[in-house]
Design a protein around this motif. Structure first.
Motif, PDB file in Angstrom:
ATOM      1  N   MET A   2     -21.900  16.662 -11.452  1.00 59.47           N
ATOM      2  CA  MET A   2     -22.764  15.517 -11.473  1.00 59.47           C
ATOM      3  C   MET A   2     -23.249  15.189 -10.069  1.00 59.47           C
ATOM      4  N   ASN A   3     -23.890  16.150  -9.436  1.00 51.94           N
ATOM      5  CA  ASN A   3     -24.409  15.956  -8.086  1.00 51.94           C
ATOM      6  C   ASN A   3     -25.521  14.916  -8.033  1.00 51.94           C
ATOM      7  N   GLY A   4     -26.219  14.717  -9.150  1.00 52.50           N
ATOM      8  CA  GLY A   4     -27.287  13.738  -9.180  1.00 52.50           C
ATOM      9  C   GLY A   4     -26.788  12.302  -9.100  1.00 52.50           C
ATOM     10  N   LEU A   5     -25.483  12.122  -9.240  1.00 51.47           N
ATOM     11  CA  LEU A   5     -24.919  10.775  -9.165  1.00 51.47           C
ATOM     12  C   LEU A   5     -24.405  10.437  -7.767  1.00 51.47           C
ATOM     13  N   ILE A   6     -24.580  11.338  -6.807  1.00 48.70           N
ATOM     14  CA  ILE A   6     -24.127  11.085  -5.431  1.00 48.70           C
ATOM     15  C   ILE A   6     -24.745   9.811  -4.853  1.00 48.70           C
ATOM     16  N   PRO A   7     -26.038   9.517  -5.098  1.00 53.80           N
ATOM     17  CA  PRO A   7     -26.605   8.277  -4.547  1.00 53.80           C
ATOM     18  C   PRO A   7     -25.932   7.003  -5.072  1.00 53.80           C
ATOM     19  N   PHE A   8     -25.187   7.129  -6.153  1.00 52.48           N
ATOM     20  CA  PHE A   8     -24.526   5.973  -6.745  1.00 52.48           C
ATOM     21  C   PHE A   8     -23.114   5.764  -6.205  1.00 52.48           C
ATOM     22  N   SER A   9     -22.710   6.569  -5.223  1.00 55.94           N
ATOM     23  CA  SER A   9     -21.404   6.407  -4.585  1.00 55.94           C
ATOM     24  C   SER A   9     -21.517   5.333  -3.506  1.00 55.94           C
ATOM     25  N   LEU A  10     -20.879   4.215  -3.753  1.00 57.03           N
ATOM     26  CA  LEU A  10     -20.920   3.103  -2.807  1.00 57.03           C
ATOM     27  C   LEU A  10     -19.803   3.269  -1.780  1.00 57.03           C
ATOM     28  N   PRO A  11     -20.114   3.163  -0.500  1.00 59.61           N
ATOM     29  CA  PRO A  11     -19.106   3.344   0.557  1.00 59.61           C
ATOM     30  C   PRO A  11     -18.245   2.083   0.689  1.00 59.61           C
ATOM     31  N   ILE A  12     -17.095   2.062   0.008  1.00 57.89           N
ATOM     32  CA  ILE A  12     -16.282   0.846   0.005  1.00 57.89           C
ATOM     33  C   ILE A  12     -15.271   0.804   1.145  1.00 57.89           C
ATOM     34  N   LYS A  13     -14.923   1.956   1.690  1.00 58.47           N
ATOM     35  CA  LYS A  13     -13.980   2.002   2.815  1.00 58.47           C
ATOM     36  C   LYS A  13     -14.663   1.425   4.055  1.00 58.47           C
ATOM     37  N   GLY A  14     -14.079   0.415   4.637  1.00 60.61           N
ATOM     38  CA  GLY A  14     -14.644  -0.198   5.831  1.00 60.61           C
ATOM     39  C   GLY A  14     -15.734  -1.217   5.555  1.00 60.61           C
ATOM     40  N   LEU A  15     -16.051  -1.449   4.291  1.00 60.95           N
ATOM     41  CA  LEU A  15     -17.062  -2.429   3.930  1.00 60.95           C
ATOM     42  C   LEU A  15     -16.506  -3.838   4.145  1.00 60.95           C
TER      43      LEU A  15
END
Length: 187
Positions: free
Chosen positions: A1-14
């Motif tokens: 599911m490489n097309g879902l990469i934009p939906f990965s929210l960077p929560i570490k350090g947020l």
């Protein structure tokens, strides 16, 4: 599911607080879900993430259209949908049992992919009966020929007062006789 990469929210350090993410969804998004009842659409999705020390509250707000078949006339239509859903993501080192509104992730997780959640909320927003009243549209998507045929069939099966004619359809005649027989047996 490489097309879902934009939906990965960077929560570490947020930082704690509210963060907003915008997405435009189309055929590429739905292609990531091969068994999807929807293969195309045009939707705007806003994900609002409220980061708190031990959990995240996510609000999914979307609106647009999905491409589907009209249940009334069988033509392909762009069915308008809109909805707002919430999801709670809790941090836990234990293997907690998830439910419909709460998801658990490990506290050391660096990202949270919200693509699958967005997809599920969109699919749940599609009405059970997929019809669209396109009379006000400049370009009518509905199959006019099929709608005319259905309205003719409806007119043929009703009398002048708009009541179904029992004599027209042998099934209704048989059911009417069945009802009369049951009434006579009780007397």
């Amino acid at each position: 599911m490489n097309g879902l990469i934009p939906f990965s929210l960077p929560i570490k350090g947020l930082r704690n607080g509210v963060h907003e993410f915008q997405y435009e969804l189309g055929a590429e998004f739905f292609a990531e879900f091969p068994e999807s009842p929807v293969q195309d659409g045009k939707l705007s999705l806003k994900v609002i993430l409220d980061k708190q020390p031990t959990l995240f509250v996510l609000d999914f707000d979307f609106a647009g259209t999905v491409r589907t078949d009209c249940d009334r006339c069988l033509a392909e239509i762009d069915l308008p949908i809109a909805d707002r859903q919430s999801l709670i993501v809790k941090l836990s080192e234990e293997n907690e049992v998830e439910d419909d509104e709460v998801v658990y992730i490990h506290p050391e997780s660096s990202e949270l992919n919200v693509g699958t959640f967005a997809y599920e909320f969109i699919i749940l927003a599609i009405p059970m009966t997929q019809t669209y009243d396109c009379v006000a549209d400049n370009y009518r998507q509905c199959n006019r020929e099929m709608l005319d045929l259905l309205s003719k069939k409806l007119v043929d099966s009703t009398d002048a007062q708009g009541n179904p004619e029992a004599g027209e359809n042998p099934i209704w005649s048989a059911l009417k006789d069945l009802n009369i027989n049951n009434t006579n047996e009780r007397d």
